[in-house]
Write a protein that holds these residues in place. Sequence first.
Motif, PDB file in Angstrom:
ATOM      1  N   ASP A  74       0.850  -1.182   0.000  1.00 25.47           N
ATOM      2  CA  ASP A  74       0.000   0.000   0.000  1.00 25.47           C
ATOM      3  C   ASP A  74       0.892   1.240   0.000  1.00 25.47           C
ATOM      4  N   SER A  76       0.910   5.838  -0.505  1.00 22.65           N
ATOM      5  CA  SER A  76       0.260   7.136  -0.721  1.00 22.65           C
ATOM      6  C   SER A  76       1.327   8.165  -1.038  1.00 22.65           C
ATOM      7  N   LEU A 105       5.035   2.259 -11.673  1.00 15.57           N
ATOM      8  CA  LEU A 105       4.122   3.217 -11.044  1.00 15.57           C
ATOM      9  C   LEU A 105       4.381   4.591 -11.657  1.00 15.57           C
ATOM     10  N   VAL A 117      -2.829   7.473 -14.396  1.00 15.86           N
ATOM     11  CA  VAL A 117      -2.153   6.739 -13.332  1.00 15.86           C
ATOM     12  C   VAL A 117      -1.902   5.325 -13.846  1.00 15.86           C
ATOM     13  N   ALA A 119      -0.153   1.591 -13.133  1.00 16.36           N
ATOM     14  CA  ALA A 119       0.350   0.655 -12.126  1.00 16.36           C
ATOM     15  C   ALA A 119       0.630  -0.677 -12.811  1.00 16.36           C
ATOM     16  N   TYR A 140      -2.645  10.769  -3.884  1.00 18.03           N
ATOM     17  CA  TYR A 140      -3.000   9.509  -4.529  1.00 18.03           C
ATOM     18  C   TYR A 140      -2.749   8.388  -3.529  1.00 18.03           C
ATOM     19  N   THR A 141      -3.730   7.517  -3.342  1.00 16.08           N
ATOM     20  CA  THR A 141      -3.557   6.374  -2.456  1.00 16.08           C
ATOM     21  C   THR A 141      -3.709   5.086  -3.262  1.00 16.08           C
ATOM     22  N   PHE A 142      -2.751   4.171  -3.103  1.00 14.32           N
ATOM     23  CA  PHE A 142      -2.727   2.899  -3.827  1.00 14.32           C
ATOM     24  C   PHE A 142      -2.959   1.761  -2.828  1.00 14.32           C
ATOM     25  N   THR A 148      -6.987  -0.719  -6.220  1.00 10.26           N
ATOM     26  CA  THR A 148      -7.607   0.583  -6.429  1.00 10.26           C
ATOM     27  C   THR A 148      -6.611   1.724  -6.199  1.00 10.26           C
ATOM     28  N   VAL A 149      -6.865   2.833  -6.884  1.00 10.86           N
ATOM     29  CA  VAL A 149      -6.170   4.095  -6.654  1.00 10.86           C
ATOM     30  C   VAL A 149      -7.232   5.163  -6.434  1.00 10.86           C
ATOM     31  N   LYS A 160     -11.934   7.183  -8.292  1.00 14.63           N
ATOM     32  CA  LYS A 160     -11.307   5.898  -7.981  1.00 14.63           C
ATOM     33  C   LYS A 160     -11.010   5.179  -9.286  1.00 14.63           C
TER      34      LYS A 160
END
Length: 252
Positions: A74, A76, A105, A117, A119, A140-142, A148-149, A160
């Motif tokens: 995870d 961010s 990324l 984005v 990934a 941005y949170t992964f 999900t992002v 999302k």
Amino acid sequence: MEKIALFVLFTSSFLVVDSDCQADFKKCSLKCAEAHVSSKTMKESSCPQTAYVFPRKSATDFIRVKYPMAPIDDFSVCTWIKIYGSGIFTGTLLSYATVEDSNELVIIYQGNHDEQVIAKSEFGNRKHKLKRGVQNHLCYTFQRSAGTVNIYHDGTFQAKMNYKKKNKIPAGGTFLIGQEQDSPAGSFVVDQAIHGEIRNYMAWNRVLTAAEITKMYQSKCYCAPGHILSLLPEYIQLSGAVNGINVADECN
């Protein structure tokens, strides 16, 4: 040559670095960053106040994180960005590349107001509404397990993105800000360069909450706890015309 152990932010282990490299980064073929940083940045209770300007569109202008990352589960990343110039904004906010995959990324802004984005070479796209000439706050949170992002702009959830691949982002890649890599630390193009300034660029090895992100937007003096990266001069090298700029210490 004397060796000393340094605790590196990206890892849970120790990295051995030559003492000569600490004293003079040029001996390690690095360019030492010269940012003006708040006197409070070393205190855990405050945010590292850092700022850098990208004064032109150039394929040679970027920031490179000097130390290797641990595998990303995870993740961010947040920053303030002020866009210079006119026309449609294009530029790369994050590029993490390995020998196996140059698109491990990536956060990049393309023509036609596209925010992309990437990934593990899987692409997500949306239209953005960034404003020129003002400070925009981006997060941005992964979340690997969910694939999900989440994207936040000025403290507010925007979108999302969903991804099929849920593998960890591997260690040992090259982390750049300001240029997208088609090969590790190479194959740069002008259109993917940033023209503007970034402030308080930080990353975490967890998913930040919406409340934490909103609070950071409301106060530059607040940082969500546990960051693994900030752009303090000792952790980065600058390329081209990128320079540190003076940041008023608003957190006294």
